[in-house]
Design a protein around this motif. Structure first.
Motif, PDB file in Angstrom:
ATOM      1  N   UNK A   1       0.836  -1.209   0.000  1.00  7.90           N
ATOM      2  CA  UNK A   1       0.000   0.000   0.000  1.00  7.90           C
ATOM      3  C   UNK A   1       0.868   1.255   0.000  1.00  7.90           C
ATOM      4  N   UNK A   2       2.060   1.151   0.591  1.00  6.09           N
ATOM      5  CA  UNK A   2       2.952   2.328   0.620  1.00  6.09           C
ATOM      6  C   UNK A   2       3.335   2.747  -0.795  1.00  6.09           C
ATOM      7  N   UNK A   3       3.470   1.757  -1.693  1.00  2.00           N
ATOM      8  CA  UNK A   3       3.909   2.096  -3.059  1.00  2.00           C
ATOM      9  C   UNK A   3       2.924   3.026  -3.759  1.00  2.00           C
ATOM     10  N   UNK A   4       1.667   3.043  -3.283  1.00  2.00           N
ATOM     11  CA  UNK A   4       0.665   3.890  -3.945  1.00  2.00           C
ATOM     12  C   UNK A   4       0.898   5.367  -3.675  1.00  2.00           C
ATOM     13  N   UNK A   5       1.549   5.678  -2.541  1.00  2.00           N
ATOM     14  CA  UNK A   5       1.719   7.101  -2.213  1.00  2.00           C
ATOM     15  C   UNK A   5       3.167   7.528  -2.021  1.00  2.00           C
ATOM     16  N   UNK A   6       4.062   6.570  -1.754  1.00  2.00           N
ATOM     17  CA  UNK A   6       5.443   6.946  -1.432  1.00  2.00           C
ATOM     18  C   UNK A   6       6.260   7.085  -2.725  1.00  2.00           C
ATOM     19  N   UNK A   7       6.856   8.238  -2.891  1.00  2.00           N
ATOM     20  CA  UNK A   7       7.690   8.449  -4.062  1.00  2.00           C
ATOM     21  C   UNK A   7       9.106   7.973  -3.835  1.00  2.00           C
ATOM     22  N   UNK A   8       9.473   7.816  -2.596  1.00  2.00           N
ATOM     23  CA  UNK A   8      10.847   7.440  -2.286  1.00  2.00           C
ATOM     24  C   UNK A   8      10.845   6.546  -1.046  1.00  2.00           C
TER      25      UNK A   8
END
Lengths: 254, 245
Positions: B204-211
């Motif tokens: 789920x982090x990949x949906x909002x985290x750019x880095x």
């Protein structure tokens, strides 16, 4: 930290916390509503506990005092005067302080300890709120003020209980019992000094212990136990120190 | 672009055990940073370090271009005014109700907004986390998941320049976990703040985290995007960035 290092650091930590608390009270006094709430918690909620304890203490002390006095001479006319003198100078302040240390000191330590281990203290800090100013200062002020109120209440309850015992068991007239013949202003000052020092030391020692809590519920339990033990020690030691100082001062004037 | 957070050579010992070892971290402004790694790798400690709550034994912490001076109370206050934190174990004040908890960062500022504005902002924050009817409730009346959402509302309400979320979805069901990540993403887009969040929910982090930043044994071992990390030669980095919730 070794036991010796911790023991040596304790007075320094206590003095620092006392200083920070006094500075916070002077520079940024807590809202009066908060202080009143704490005074209610410290004072009103201790009333029954103190009434029962000091009531029985009055009954027992007068009973034993009369029994012992009758072994020497059959005159109990000054039992009330001696009892009231001891209550004002010694038992009233000290027994009340022991009760407050047990009930209120443990509460402060447990509350602060829980706040530490659940990161509430850090949440205060990151919101730019000084935990000493926000949590300790109102409790400190409440305990100092309510110690005087509770001590007066305790002396009244114990005296009334003692008077009832003296009247019913030993037929000492209440008018005879309720005399301030042995009470001097110096005795009152000694009592007031003790009350003030107990009121200052109990919340500071309890709060310092709470701030040192670590781990989880076990750490809170340990800090609460430490707070009760340390506050009880402090009360007894302060009692001895003030009594000793009063004795030396009186010797100078006599 | 000047980083919002620049941590260099930070080390910390707890009872003689190193918990942060020569750790560095650099957070560029205006994006969502994901912090991942196994339990005990130092994620929470590095978040506390960049929130000024943990004083390292050595190394430097620079926030918003200012080196943190832990002896300078006014300087710390100024920095903390720009930081919002959601703690791993929530750290909600159990002596306050939901409204007062969420309003706390606003009320305790040196120049608090008017009461009407506080009421409105608290209401909006509670609506955003799906708890519009809970303002008057005491914390014990809420479930663990609801308390986590209250903590999220409190961390976000001041619209701080740097928002720190430590395991924001721990204990939440998958549906609400997704919603929380969406909320954090929307919050960042709306405010332009720099967000750093630690979680094990890499998917789920990949949906909002750019880095992403990967921690292991008190050290940062990777910073970069998810794709490069997943192709890293370091097996630990590949493992942590491909773990599914």
């Amino acid at each position: 930290m070794t036991l010796a290092t911790g023991f040596m650091a304790l007075p320094r930590n206590l003095l620092r916390l006392l200083g920070e608390t006094v500075v916070a009270l002077v520079l940024r006094p807590p809202p009066w509503r908060t202080v009143v709430t704490q005074m209610y918690n410290v004072g009103f909620r201790s009333v029954v506990f103190i009434a029962v304890t000091l009531g029985f203490l009055g009954l027992i002390t007068v009973y034993q005092g009369c029994i012992q006095a009758l072994k020497v001479l059959p005159d109990l006319s000054m039992v009330g005067a001696a009892f009231i003198n001891v209550m004002i100078m010694e038992f009233g302040p000290t027994i009340t302080a022991l009760m407050v240390a047990t009930r209120v000191g443990s509460g402060i330590a447990a509350e602060l300890g829980t706040m530490v281990v659940t990161d509430q203290v850090e949440a205060l800090e990151v919101s730019n709120t000084d935990p000493v100013e926000y949590v300790v200062a109102p409790r400190f002020l409440a305990v100092v003020v309510m110690m005087f109120v509770l001590t007066i209440f305790a002396i009244l309850v114990a005296t009334l209980a003692g008077m009832v015992m003296a009247d019913l068991r030993f037929q000492v007239n209440p008018h005879t019992f309720l005399t301030l013949a042995y009470v001097e202003w110096g005795d009152v000052y000694i009592g007031l000094t003790k009350v003030f020092l107990y009121g200052v030391s109990i919340p500071i020692i309890a709060a310092e212990s709470g701030f040192r809590a670590s781990g989880g519920s076990e750490g809170v339990g340990q800090s609460t136990t430490r707070a009760v033990v340390n506050t009880l020690f402090a009360v007894i030691i302060l009692d001895f120190v003030v009594a000793g100082a009063a004795f030396i001062i009186r010797m100078q004037f006599e | 672009m000047e980083p919002v957070v620049e941590i260099a050579g930070v080390s910390k010992l707890f009872s003689g055990t190193p918990v942060l070892q020569d750790c560095d971290l650099r957070l560029e402004p205006g994006r969502v940073h994901g912090l991942v790694g196994p339990g005990g790798s130092g994620k929470t400690l590095i978040l506390k370090t960049l929130s000024t709550l943990l004083r390292p034994d050595s190394g430097s912490v620079i926030l918003f271009g200012t080196t943190v001076d832990y002896g300078d109370r006014d300087g710390l206050r100024a920095l903390r005014d720009r930081i919002g934190v959601q703690f791993q174990n929530l750290a909600l004040f159990d002596f306050l109700n939901v409204f007062d908890n969420v309003a706390f960062p606003l009320v305790m500022t040196p120049d608090p907004p008017p009461t009407d504005e506080i009421d409105q902002r608290v209401h909006e924050a509670l609506v955003e986390v799906g708890l519009p009817e809970t303002a008057h409730l005491r914390l014990p009346e809420l479930s663990g998941g609801m308390q986590r959402r209250v903590a999220l509302a409190r961390a976000a309400i001041s619209g701080a320049d740097l928002m720190v979320f430590d395991d924001p979805t721990g204990g939440l069901d998958p549906v609400f976990s997704s919603r929380i990540f969406v909320l954090i993403g929307e919050l960042q887009e709306r405010t332009g703040s720099t967000v750093v969040l630690a979680s094990h929910d890499v998917d789920r982090m990949t949906r909002i985290c750019g880095r992403f930043h990967v921690m292991d044994q008190g050290r940062r071992i990777y910073s970069g995007n998810i794709e490069d990390g997943r192709e890293s030669e370091d097996r630990r980095i590949r493992t942590f960035l491909t773990v599914e919730a």
